[in-house]
Design an enzyme around this catalytic site. Structure first.
Site, PDB file in Angstrom:
ATOM      1  N   TYR A  72      28.841  29.871  17.359  1.00 31.06           N
ATOM      2  CA  TYR A  72      29.759  30.999  17.238  1.00 31.06           C
ATOM      3  C   TYR A  72      30.983  30.517  17.777  1.00 31.06           C
ATOM      4  CZ  TYR A  72      26.944  33.700  14.263  1.00 31.06           C
ATOM      5  OH  TYR A  72      26.091  34.245  13.135  1.00 31.06           O
ATOM      6  N   GLN A 106      31.888  41.557   2.869  1.00 27.84           N
ATOM      7  CA  GLN A 106      30.668  40.608   3.625  1.00 27.84           C
ATOM      8  C   GLN A 106      31.151  39.889   4.885  1.00 27.84           C
ATOM      9  OE1 GLN A 106      27.755  39.317   0.566  1.00 27.84           O
ATOM     10  NE2 GLN A 106      29.923  39.572  -0.401  1.00 27.84           N
ATOM     11  N   HIS A 124      28.622  42.805   7.398  1.00 28.22           N
ATOM     12  CA  HIS A 124      28.182  41.837   8.472  1.00 28.22           C
ATOM     13  C   HIS A 124      28.609  41.795   9.600  1.00 28.22           C
ATOM     14  CE1 HIS A 124      26.410  39.912   4.158  1.00 28.22           C
ATOM     15  NE2 HIS A 124      25.715  40.932   4.646  1.00 28.22           N
ATOM     16  N   GLY A 192      35.288  36.990  -5.012  1.00 32.68           N
ATOM     17  CA  GLY A 192      35.029  35.686  -4.141  1.00 32.68           C
ATOM     18  C   GLY A 192      33.732  36.033  -3.370  1.00 32.68           C
ATOM     19  N   THR A 193      32.558  36.287  -4.204  1.00 36.80           N
ATOM     20  CA  THR A 193      31.202  36.342  -3.675  1.00 36.80           C
ATOM     21  C   THR A 193      30.074  35.632  -4.806  1.00 36.80           C
ATOM     22  OG1 THR A 193      29.477  37.462  -2.874  1.00 36.80           O
ATOM     23  CG2 THR A 193      31.017  38.729  -4.070  1.00 36.80           C
ATOM     24  N   ASN A 218      36.611  35.354  -9.467  1.00 35.41           N
ATOM     25  CA  ASN A 218      35.921  34.037  -8.921  1.00 35.41           C
ATOM     26  C   ASN A 218      36.094  32.744  -9.679  1.00 35.41           C
ATOM     27  OD1 ASN A 218      33.653  32.243  -7.937  1.00 35.41           O
ATOM     28  ND2 ASN A 218      32.658  34.183  -7.243  1.00 35.41           N
ATOM     29  N   GLU A 220      34.433  30.602 -10.478  1.00 28.85           N
ATOM     30  CA  GLU A 220      33.530  30.287 -11.612  1.00 28.85           C
ATOM     31  C   GLU A 220      32.560  31.689 -11.616  1.00 28.85           C
ATOM     32  OE1 GLU A 220      31.784  26.969  -9.247  1.00 28.85           O
ATOM     33  OE2 GLU A 220      30.394  28.357  -8.227  1.00 28.85           O
TER      34      GLU A 220
HETATM   35  P1  OAD Z   1      29.542  32.254  -0.780  1.00 24.56           P
HETATM   36  O1  OAD Z   1      29.834  31.097  -0.219  1.00 24.56           O
HETATM   37  O2  OAD Z   1      27.866  32.324  -1.055  1.00 24.56           O
HETATM   38  O3  OAD Z   1      30.253  32.451  -2.303  1.00 24.56           O
HETATM   39  C1  OAD Z   1      31.506  32.159  -1.979  1.00 24.56           C
HETATM   40  C2  OAD Z   1      32.053  32.454  -3.540  1.00 24.56           C
HETATM   41  O4  OAD Z   1      33.415  32.368  -3.797  1.00 24.56           O
HETATM   42  C3  OAD Z   1      31.515  31.538  -4.631  1.00 24.56           C
HETATM   43  O5  OAD Z   1      31.063  32.255  -5.820  1.00 24.56           O
HETATM   44  C4  OAD Z   1      32.752  30.862  -4.780  1.00 24.56           C
HETATM   45  O6  OAD Z   1      32.921  30.418  -6.481  1.00 24.56           O
HETATM   46  C5  OAD Z   1      34.044  31.809  -4.617  1.00 24.56           C
HETATM   47  N1  OAD Z   1      35.074  31.279  -4.389  1.00 24.56           N
HETATM   48  C6  OAD Z   1      35.452  30.077  -3.551  1.00 24.56           C
HETATM   49  N2  OAD Z   1      36.741  30.189  -3.445  1.00 24.56           N
HETATM   50  C7  OAD Z   1      37.310  30.879  -4.092  1.00 24.56           C
HETATM   51  C8  OAD Z   1      39.049  31.429  -4.267  1.00 24.56           C
HETATM   52  N3  OAD Z   1      39.810  30.668  -3.868  1.00 24.56           N
HETATM   53  N4  OAD Z   1      38.904  32.248  -5.335  1.00 24.56           N
HETATM   54  C9  OAD Z   1      37.998  33.059  -5.870  1.00 24.56           C
HETATM   55  N5  OAD Z   1      36.743  32.890  -5.655  1.00 24.56           N
HETATM   56  C10 OAD Z   1      36.619  31.729  -4.950  1.00 24.56           C
HETATM   57  O7  OAD Z   1      29.868  33.642   0.157  1.00 24.56           O
HETATM   58  P2  OAD Z   1      29.512  35.104   0.201  1.00 24.56           P
HETATM   59  O8  OAD Z   1      29.201  35.379  -1.313  1.00 24.56           O
HETATM   60  O9  OAD Z   1      30.348  35.752   0.814  1.00 24.56           O
HETATM   61  O10 OAD Z   1      25.996  36.456   5.344  1.00 24.56           O
HETATM   62  O11 OAD Z   1      28.167  34.907   0.856  1.00 24.56           O
HETATM   63  C11 OAD Z   1      27.457  36.120   1.298  1.00 24.56           C
HETATM   64  C12 OAD Z   1      26.745  35.998   2.493  1.00 24.56           C
HETATM   65  O12 OAD Z   1      25.888  34.785   2.710  1.00 24.56           O
HETATM   66  C13 OAD Z   1      27.781  35.990   3.776  1.00 24.56           C
HETATM   67  O13 OAD Z   1      28.357  37.165   4.153  1.00 24.56           O
HETATM   68  C14 OAD Z   1      26.570  35.458   4.875  1.00 24.56           C
HETATM   69  C15 OAD Z   1      26.139  34.176   4.145  1.00 24.56           C
HETATM   70  O14 OAD Z   1      25.013  34.020   4.454  1.00 24.56           O
HETATM   71  C16 OAD Z   1      25.482  36.410   6.397  1.00 24.56           C
HETATM   72  O15 OAD Z   1      25.987  35.852   7.305  1.00 24.56           O
HETATM   73  C17 OAD Z   1      24.627  37.631   7.093  1.00 24.56           C
END
Ligand code: OAD
Length: 250
Positions: A72, A106, A124, A192-193, A218, A220
């Site tokens: 961290y 998140q 989170h 962006g998730t 997103n 993709e």
């Molecule tokens: P991810 O890393 O799983 O997904 C990121 C998403 O953002 C992907 O779908 C990418 O395609 C998209 N992306 C990347 N760059 C981008 C940009 N410039 N513009 C638009 N989209 C973009 O992250 P999260 O979905 O946030 O939880 O992950 C969810 C949770 O998983 C997190 O909060 C964390 C992790 O485990 C905990 O720590 C509890």
């Protein structure tokens, strides 16, 4: 041709947005990518280099608190110099223009707050807060790095990051507020998730089933794209500002 399609979609989403009284936005790591934060699952994803189950779990903290704090502290060092990007700033501006606006994130990076967003539900937690494992006191602490094993100023108990780890439950009050907003919103943006980690992963679908018009932004397509009304493919830092009107155009 492709650009013209995207422009048309952006115009139509913008019109709907400004016809809405109640809007929910859900964000994930992708919105902070352009600020310089690695996402979790991309090719440079955080968890590819560090196994989540070794570091972001209560068991890991019980086994080796020093190692977890090292992780961290490393993340705090990465995050400290980062600033909100145009997507964060545009959402803060949008909040000022929409009567009921809820931002569910998140992300633990605090960049939405730094951008000026107010009504934020942090699913989170927040990396800049610490929580005492003994007395439960939560405080903001922006020191970088923190001591190897930081202690509570009240009771000398061991502090932990005030974030949700794998295997832990989300704050029920935050979830209640999130679902209340999802149940009544007219429009939702999912930005962006990857849509893999629950319960955030199904919030877009939840809002859709409750009657909202749901737009995904997103780089993709995601496993959820097919459930949504519109999918805007591109960088959040370019697409989100394009949806938000400047004050003089309102
Ligand atoms: P991810 O890393 O799983 O997904 C990121 C998403 O953002 C992907 O779908 C990418 O395609 C998209 N992306 C990347 N760059 C981008 C940009 N410039 N513009 C638009 N989209 C973009 O992250 P999260 O979905 O946030 O939880 O992950 C969810 C949770 O998983 C997190 O909060 C964390 C992790 O485990 C905990 O720590 C509890």
């Amino acid at each position: 041709m492709k650009d013209r399609d995207l422009e048309k979609k952006l115009d139509s989403v913008q019109s709907r947005l400004y016809e809405s009284q109640r809007v929910v936005v859900l964000t994930g790591a992708g919105i902070s990518a352009e600020s310089g934060m690695p996402t979790f699952r991309g090719k440079d994803g955080l968890w590819r280099r560090y196994r989540a189950e070794e570091l972001a779990t209560p068991e890991a903290f019980a086994r080796d608190s020093k190692l977890v704090w090292e992780f961290y502290n490393w993340r705090r060092t990465l995050l400290q110099p980062l600033r909100p990007n145009p997507a964060h700033l545009a959402l803060a501006q949008l909040e000022r223009q929409i009567p009921q606006f809820t931002l569910i994130t998140q992300n633990i990076d605090d960049l939405h707050r730094l951008a000026g967003s107010k009504n934020i539900l942090e699913l989170h937690g927040n990396i800049w807060r610490v929580r005492c494992t003994k007395c439960g006191k939560i405080t903001e602490d922006r020191r970088v790095p923190l001591p190897e094993l930081p202690l509570c100023s009240e009771c000398q108990g061991l502090l932990r990051p005030d974030v949700v780890w794998f295997g832990e439950s989300l704050d029920p009050e935050i979830l209640r507020k999130a679902y209340q907003a999802l149940d009544s919103c007219q429009m939702m943006l999912v930005i962006g998730t990857s849509g893999i980690v629950q319960p955030a992963a199904s919030m877009g679908l939840h809002a859709k089933q409750a009657g909202a018009y749901v737009v995904e932004i997103n780089l993709e397509p995601t496993p959820n794209s097919r459930f949504f009304d519109v999918s805007l493919l591109g960088k959040a830092g370019e697409l989100v500002p394009r949806l938000v009107k400047s004050a003089e155009n309102l």
